[in-house]
Design an enzyme around this catalytic site. Structure first.
Site, short mmCIF file in Angstrom:
data_model
loop_
_atom_site.label_atom_id
_atom_site.label_comp_id
_atom_site.label_asym_id
_atom_site.label_seq_id
_atom_site.Cartn_x
_atom_site.Cartn_y
_atom_site.Cartn_z
N LEU A 154 41.94 44.00 42.63
CA LEU A 154 40.53 43.44 42.90
C LEU A 154 39.64 44.53 43.50
O LEU A 154 40.02 45.26 44.56
CB LEU A 154 40.33 42.14 43.68
CG LEU A 154 40.90 40.83 43.15
CD1 LEU A 154 40.97 39.66 44.23
CD2 LEU A 154 40.59 40.44 41.79
N ASP A 155 38.60 44.91 42.97
CA ASP A 155 37.80 45.71 43.42
C ASP A 155 37.15 45.67 45.17
O ASP A 155 37.41 44.60 45.33
CB ASP A 155 36.79 46.33 42.58
CG ASP A 155 35.65 45.44 42.17
OD1 ASP A 155 35.44 44.39 43.31
OD2 ASP A 155 35.08 45.35 41.13
N LEU A 156 36.47 46.70 45.69
CA LEU A 156 36.31 46.55 46.87
C LEU A 156 35.54 45.23 47.20
O LEU A 156 35.95 44.63 48.36
CB LEU A 156 35.18 47.80 47.18
CG LEU A 156 34.91 47.78 48.75
CD1 LEU A 156 35.78 48.06 49.57
CD2 LEU A 156 33.63 49.10 48.78
#
Length: 305
Positions: free
Chosen positions: A138-140
């Site tokens: 999952l991105d930032l």
């Protein structure tokens, strides 16, 4: 793939009378039979060393040895009775497969370390957890369900496109949702040369300049939800993953980790056609959990009481 072995030097011609035959030297001993077992890359992935691809890179770099022999091929087979090392670390036989649900908060990156010094999920996870790998990323700024496992082979199965596991997100986006935009996503779109498979989007409600949607996809390409919605004029400003295949975020709070009980894990994966060795001798701590049905897959929310 042929195993690489040390080759003895040619024997010198005797300069003295022959002696009585003795035991065979190492160079003439019968080689071990490696026809059984499983490939070293798969074995080390199951042992939680790294993903199969990363293990292959370690082998190419000469970091993996079996019984003191440096490997050059990920096709080399082992039975688990060998002395296996990655670098200087002795690798034990794979533990029973385990899986955890983790509610990833926004602001953490999904990697073991970051050159820029940003906080990672592994900085925040409980120290009591064994070594784990993530199922995808999952991105930032994306929140919600992230699966963790000690079994790299299980992670690979859950990630593979051919497994066709649905990922469902709650999405808040700036812009107006229309049926035309929903239909465009459902037909499959191409963004900057990248083709995305059909994405199911359901409009939930409008709040000021923002709209809430429930979005379901099966590919999970890099920033897929954000890029796909942006292509139809919707700018995502909050993204929460609520399910991954049969595994649900449910009421898990941000930062919380919850192990999926072994029997529920086996049931869920059996419905997906994948078998694992779980650990019934290590029952999960008492807590609430249900294994319900929703479509063809079991839906795993958490632990049972």
């Amino acid at each position: 793939m042929t195993e690489r072995r040390e080759t003895g030097r040619p024997a010198r011609k005797p300069s003295s009378p022959k002696r009585a035959p003795g035991p065979k030297s190492k160079s003439t001993a019968t080689p071990a039979d490696w026809s059984e077992g499983e490939r070293i890359a798969k074995y080390l992935a199951r042992a939680g060393v790294a993903s199969r691809r990363e293990v292959e890179r370690l082998i190419e770099a000469g970091e993996v040895t079996v019984n003191g022999q440096k490997l050059t091929s990920p096709a080399f087979k082992v039975t688990g009775r060998e002395a296996i090392k990655v670098g200087r670390k002795v690798i034990q036989a794979p533990d029973a497969s385990r899986l955890w649900r983790y509610h990833k908060p926004s602001g953490l990156i999904t990697t073991t370390n970051d050159p820029a010094g940003r906080r990672t999920i592994f900085d925040e996870l409980p120290k009591s957890l064994p070594r784990t790998v993530t199922v995808g990323r999952l991105d930032l700024t994306t929140e919600g369900l992230l699966l963790l496992t000690n079994d790299g082979e299980l992670a690979r199965f859950l990630e593979l496109p051919k497994s066709a596991l649905e990922r469902t997100y709650r999405v808040r986006a700036k812009g107006t949702v229309t049926q035309l935009k929903i239909d465009e996503l459902a037909s499959g779109i191409t963004v900057e040369g990248v083709k995305y498979q059909p994405i199911k989007a359901v409009f939930d409600r409008e709040m000021g300049a923002n709209s809430w949607l429930t979005v379901t996809l099966t590919e999970g390409k890099n920033r897929e939800v954000r890029k796909a919605l942006e292509s139809v004029g919707l700018t995502v400003n909050r993204l929460i993953r609520v399910s991954y295949g049969p595994f649900l975020l449910a009421d898990l709070k941000p930062g919380q980790v919850d192990e999926v009980p072994p029997d529920l894990l086996e049931t869920a994966l059996a419905l997906l056609g994948h078998e694992v060795d779980t650990a019934p001798e290590k029952p999960a701590p008492a807590a609430k959990s249900r294994l319900g049905r929703r479509g063809p897959s079991a839906r795993v929310k958490g632990k049972r009481s």
